[in-house]
Motif scaffolding. Structure first.
Motif, PDB file in Angstrom:
ATOM      1  N   THR A 102      32.631  32.120  28.810  1.00  0.00           N
ATOM      2  CA  THR A 102      33.736  33.157  29.397  1.00  0.00           C
ATOM      3  C   THR A 102      33.227  34.318  29.839  1.00  0.00           C
ATOM      4  OG1 THR A 102      35.238  31.686  28.477  1.00  0.00           O
ATOM      5  CG2 THR A 102      35.905  33.453  29.606  1.00  0.00           C
ATOM      6  N   THR A 122      30.136  28.929  34.038  1.00  0.00           N
ATOM      7  CA  THR A 122      30.036  30.034  33.306  1.00  0.00           C
ATOM      8  C   THR A 122      29.822  29.707  31.838  1.00  0.00           C
ATOM      9  OG1 THR A 122      31.487  31.360  34.974  1.00  0.00           O
ATOM     10  CG2 THR A 122      31.308  32.212  32.826  1.00  0.00           C
ATOM     11  N   ASP A 157      27.862  34.920  36.749  1.00  0.00           N
ATOM     12  CA  ASP A 157      28.764  33.960  36.659  1.00  0.00           C
ATOM     13  C   ASP A 157      28.814  33.146  37.857  1.00  0.00           C
ATOM     14  OD1 ASP A 157      29.264  34.793  34.254  1.00  0.00           O
ATOM     15  OD2 ASP A 157      31.487  35.688  34.637  1.00  0.00           O
TER      16      ASP A 157
END
Length: 104
Positions: A50, A47, A71
């Motif tokens: 975040t 990812t 993600d």
């Protein structure tokens, strides 16, 4: 003898797939909160920031990088590949934000 040969072949195949990319993968956080550099990143799905995403990507690793909208690096979120050894993304201004990367 045949068993030893098969074992060696399996070891070589498994070893080559598990190697991490060597070098740096750098991007600007899409939220404008700075730059991030990944050094010798692994081949797993990662990812970017975040979930905030990334823009202005520079791939200075020895491995092609695939970037994704989601993600989890799922196929329907594929955006583009970024060439190894100096590839960049995007090639022109875009509103698309990358949320994950996978090497290899």
């Amino acid at each position: 003898m045949l068993t030893a040969g098969i074992a060696l072949l399996l070891f070589c195949v498994m070893s080559s797939g598990a190697q991490a990319a060597s070098g740096e993968f750098e991007y600007t956080r899409a939220d404008g909160m700075g730059h991030v550099t990944l050094v010798d990143p692994g081949n797993e799905c990662r990812t970017l920031s975040t979930g905030n995403g990334a823009k202005d990507i520079s791939n200075r690793t020895d491995t092609v990088a695939s970037i994704y909208k989601f993600d989890d690096c799922r196929a329907d979120g594929f955006i583009a590949t970024v060439a190894a050894r100096g590839g960049t993304w995007p090639p022109s201004p875009t509103l698309t934000v990358a949320h994950a990367v996978k090497f290899g």
